[in-house]
Design an enzyme around this catalytic site. Structure first.
Site, mmCIF file in Angstrom:
data_model
loop_
_atom_site.group_PDB
_atom_site.id
_atom_site.type_symbol
_atom_site.label_atom_id
_atom_site.label_comp_id
_atom_site.label_asym_id
_atom_site.label_seq_id
_atom_site.Cartn_x
_atom_site.Cartn_y
_atom_site.Cartn_z
ATOM 1 N N MET A 37 0.850 -1.199 0.000
ATOM 2 C CA MET A 37 0.000 0.000 0.000
ATOM 3 C C MET A 37 0.881 1.241 0.000
ATOM 4 O O MET A 37 0.439 2.334 0.390
ATOM 5 C CB MET A 37 -0.946 -0.005 1.205
ATOM 6 N N HIS A 91 9.015 1.159 3.389
ATOM 7 C CA HIS A 91 10.107 1.239 4.370
ATOM 8 C C HIS A 91 11.023 0.032 4.161
ATOM 9 O O HIS A 91 10.835 -0.747 3.209
ATOM 10 C CB HIS A 91 9.536 1.310 5.791
ATOM 11 N N HIS A 106 9.464 -3.336 3.356
ATOM 12 C CA HIS A 106 9.068 -3.511 1.953
ATOM 13 C C HIS A 106 10.302 -3.738 1.073
ATOM 14 O O HIS A 106 10.283 -4.567 0.161
ATOM 15 C CB HIS A 106 8.322 -2.278 1.433
ATOM 16 N N GLN A 147 -10.336 -2.601 2.183
ATOM 17 C CA GLN A 147 -9.869 -3.285 3.385
ATOM 18 C C GLN A 147 -9.854 -2.380 4.617
ATOM 19 O O GLN A 147 -9.382 -2.786 5.675
ATOM 20 C CB GLN A 147 -8.489 -3.924 3.155
ATOM 21 N N GLY A 182 5.174 -10.191 4.020
ATOM 22 C CA GLY A 182 5.942 -10.188 5.265
ATOM 23 C C GLY A 182 5.211 -10.885 6.404
ATOM 24 O O GLY A 182 3.984 -10.861 6.476
ATOM 25 N N LYS A 209 5.172 -9.871 9.315
ATOM 26 C CA LYS A 209 4.620 -8.835 10.188
ATOM 27 C C LYS A 209 3.090 -8.924 10.184
ATOM 28 O O LYS A 209 2.446 -8.847 11.208
ATOM 29 C CB LYS A 209 5.084 -7.461 9.694
ATOM 30 N N SER A 255 6.543 -0.451 10.224
ATOM 31 C CA SER A 255 5.172 -0.360 9.736
ATOM 32 C C SER A 255 4.979 1.032 9.158
ATOM 33 O O SER A 255 5.520 2.012 9.697
ATOM 34 C CB SER A 255 4.197 -0.553 10.907
ATOM 35 N N SER A 256 4.198 1.136 8.105
ATOM 36 C CA SER A 256 3.897 2.456 7.538
ATOM 37 C C SER A 256 3.162 3.301 8.571
ATOM 38 O O SER A 256 3.226 4.529 8.542
ATOM 39 C CB SER A 256 3.056 2.309 6.282
ATOM 40 N N ARG A 257 2.444 2.648 9.483
ATOM 41 C CA ARG A 257 1.662 3.383 10.487
ATOM 42 C C ARG A 257 2.545 3.957 11.602
ATOM 43 O O ARG A 257 2.057 4.762 12.388
ATOM 44 C CB ARG A 257 0.561 2.489 11.067
HETATM 45 O O1 PAF Z 1 -0.101 -5.747 3.438
HETATM 46 C C1 PAF Z 1 -0.567 -4.803 2.748
HETATM 47 O O2 PAF Z 1 0.057 -3.764 2.579
HETATM 48 C C2 PAF Z 1 -1.947 -4.937 2.124
HETATM 49 O O3 PAF Z 1 -2.826 -5.569 2.977
HETATM 50 C C3 PAF Z 1 -1.911 -5.636 0.750
HETATM 51 C C4 PAF Z 1 -1.441 -7.072 0.842
HETATM 52 C C5 PAF Z 1 -1.006 -4.857 -0.192
HETATM 53 C C6 PAF Z 1 -3.316 -5.646 0.126
HETATM 54 O O4 PAF Z 1 -3.819 -4.362 -0.034
#
Ligand code: PAF
Length: 289
Positions: free
Chosen positions: A34, A38, A41, A65, A151, A153, A189-191
């Site tokens: 998404m 970082h 990824h 989602q 991942g 994670k 985490s992006s968050r």
């Molecule tokens: O893990 C994520 O970033 C998302 O859930 C994914 C797998 C890209 C689906 O949108």
């Protein structure tokens, strides 16, 4: 320096890229993301690069989602920087569509996993994994990869997608990649971008509690004792609000009451720091004797 990856903004351009790669006999690895990339990824892209001739990274903040009260609107969108990470890691193409490219307004077909999704995050984020399974299925259909890297994670996501691939016969190997932590222990985490400096410091209780859980399980402590220990460590942070702590079987994700010998388990948690919900986990095997 690697060549800049091809930026593909729509499905037609992606399909053209895939058709040409397949015609050349190339194997393909997909890294679904998404964005807000970082080092976690980057490690997925590196793995994909080792596995296949062509690497596609998707960058798509998937609206389906997110729940109505979740962070879809404020989720970090950093495509420019993401493209640089993809270039550095040697990706060939980045698929970055807008929501209207991916979803019809009157969409009515979904992919749903019905067993593992009942637990952990699935019990709290209703519809989340339906959105994940649907978008990942769409990406699998579009990219037709040989490999897809995810991942650990997002442990539950990974296990659900493995189940989906098994049950729906996607001819794709799901590659389990390690969870990457900062030196401090904080899981990437992006968050994490949402955290204040103080929250970020306090969030270290998560990895600390999981490390203690790992030691406790190795020493033969029970599931209940392990959970209690985690809760006690997290409670040392006044900013932490526990969403869940789970000690579960890694096949079924059901809570474990009594450990079996050599049982593959997942110790997972979700904890709020302010409005930011962080998840973390550790994959363990109980003592063999
Ligand atoms: O893990 C994520 O970033 C998302 O859930 C994914 C797998 C890209 C689906 O949108």
């Amino acid at each position: 320096m690697n060549k800049a990856p091809l930026l593909l903004k729509n499905k037609a351009a992606l399909r053209k890229f895939i058709k040409s790669a397949k015609k050349d006999g190339k194997t393909i690895a997909l890294v679904p993301t998404m964005g807000a990339l970082h080092a976690g990824h980057a490690s997925l892209i590196k793995k994909a690069r080792q596995l296949a001739d062509a690497v596609v990274v998707s960058v798509f903040v998937n609206p389906t989602q997110f729940g109505p009260n979740e962070d879809f609107a404020k989720y970090p969108r950093t495509l420019k920087e993401d493209l640089l990470v993809c270039q550095e890691m040697g990706a060939d193409a980045v698929f970055a569509p807008q929501p209207k490219e991916m979803y019809f307004d009157d969409r009515s077909a979904w992919v749903n996993e019905e067993a593992l999704s009942r637990f952990l995050c699935g019990a709290r984020r209703i519809g989340h994994f339906k959105g994940v399974c649907t978008v990942v299925s769409k990406l699998f259909n579009l990219v037709q990869p040989d490999f897809a890297c995810f991942g650990k994670k997002d442990a539950q996501q990974l296990l659900i997608l493995e189940r989906m691939v098994r049950d729906l016969d996607f001819p794709i190997k799901i590659v389990e990649c390690p969870l990457i932590r900062e030196k401090s222990g904080l899981a990437l985490s992006s968050r994490n971008k949402y955290l204040s400096p103080e929250e970020k410091k306090e969030a270290l209780v998560l990895s600390r509690s999981l490390k203690a859980a790992k030691d406790a399980v190795a020493k033969g402590k029970s599931a209940a004792e392990t959970k209690k220990l985690i809760a006690k460590i997290i409670a040392t942070s006044p900013l932490a609000k526990i969403d869940y702590i789970s000690v579960c079987d890694r096949e079924t994700l059901e809570e474990v009451k009594t450990f079996k010998k050599g049982q593959k388990i997942l110790v997972a948690l979700a904890v709020y720091f302010g409005t930011t919900r962080l998840i973390d986990n550790v994959w363990l095997t109980t003592p063999k004797k």
